[in-house]
Design a protein around this motif. Sequence first.
Motif, PDB file in Angstrom:
ATOM      1  N   GLY A 119      -1.923 -21.878  -6.910  1.00 26.11           N
ATOM      2  CA  GLY A 119      -1.634 -21.041  -7.110  1.00 26.11           C
ATOM      3  C   GLY A 119      -0.350 -21.171  -7.894  1.00 26.11           C
ATOM      4  O   GLY A 119       0.543 -22.154  -7.969  1.00 26.11           O
ATOM      5  N   ASP A 122      -5.883 -12.944 -11.413  1.00 26.47           N
ATOM      6  CA  ASP A 122      -6.095 -13.474 -10.117  1.00 26.47           C
ATOM      7  C   ASP A 122      -7.733 -13.093  -9.821  1.00 26.47           C
ATOM      8  O   ASP A 122      -8.567 -14.429  -9.669  1.00 26.47           O
ATOM      9  CB  ASP A 122      -5.662 -13.166  -8.887  1.00 26.47           C
ATOM     10  CG  ASP A 122      -3.742 -13.525  -9.212  1.00 26.47           C
ATOM     11  OD1 ASP A 122      -3.591 -14.860  -9.642  1.00 26.47           O
ATOM     12  OD2 ASP A 122      -2.537 -12.831  -8.221  1.00 26.47           O
ATOM     13  N   ARG A 177      -6.552 -21.262  -9.213  1.00 25.53           N
ATOM     14  CA  ARG A 177      -5.184 -21.103 -10.370  1.00 25.53           C
ATOM     15  C   ARG A 177      -4.129 -22.047  -9.969  1.00 25.53           C
ATOM     16  O   ARG A 177      -3.958 -22.218  -8.612  1.00 25.53           O
ATOM     17  CB  ARG A 177      -4.725 -19.584  -9.597  1.00 25.53           C
ATOM     18  CG  ARG A 177      -3.505 -18.667 -10.777  1.00 25.53           C
ATOM     19  CD  ARG A 177      -3.388 -17.791 -10.833  1.00 25.53           C
ATOM     20  NE  ARG A 177      -1.556 -17.427 -10.975  1.00 25.53           N
ATOM     21  CZ  ARG A 177      -0.998 -16.697 -11.238  1.00 25.53           C
ATOM     22  NH1 ARG A 177      -1.490 -16.124 -10.339  1.00 25.53           N
ATOM     23  NH2 ARG A 177      -0.101 -16.910 -11.290  1.00 25.53           N
TER      24      ARG A 177
END
Length: 112
Positions: free
Chosen positions: A21, A56, A66
Amino acid sequence: MKFKDVIATIQSKNNTIAVLGCSHFVVTYKREIFDQSPKTNSIYQLGGNSEHLYLDEPVIKMGGYRLATYDNYAFHMGNVFEPWMEDVYENLEVIDKTVMDYNTLPFLKKKN
């Protein structure tokens, strides 16, 4: 400890570290990710639910991640020259790059 004090990472077999992330990033997506992107424009230019819906969720639907680099390789540069810009430029190092054949990577497929 606060949420933003924690960085989740994964490490590849060749010891490359990636951050899971990222809240602020430069991004490259595999083409097939866009098959799962909304077909309409977001009501937001940036913000609201646009990042989730357009950045996302398509990656998650395709079984991807990601990821971000562990180190920072991007900088905000405005319209006004600042001294730090010259410092960064003057201290750039030449490094040998390994060229990867990305055609060997598997295609992402929509998860059921």
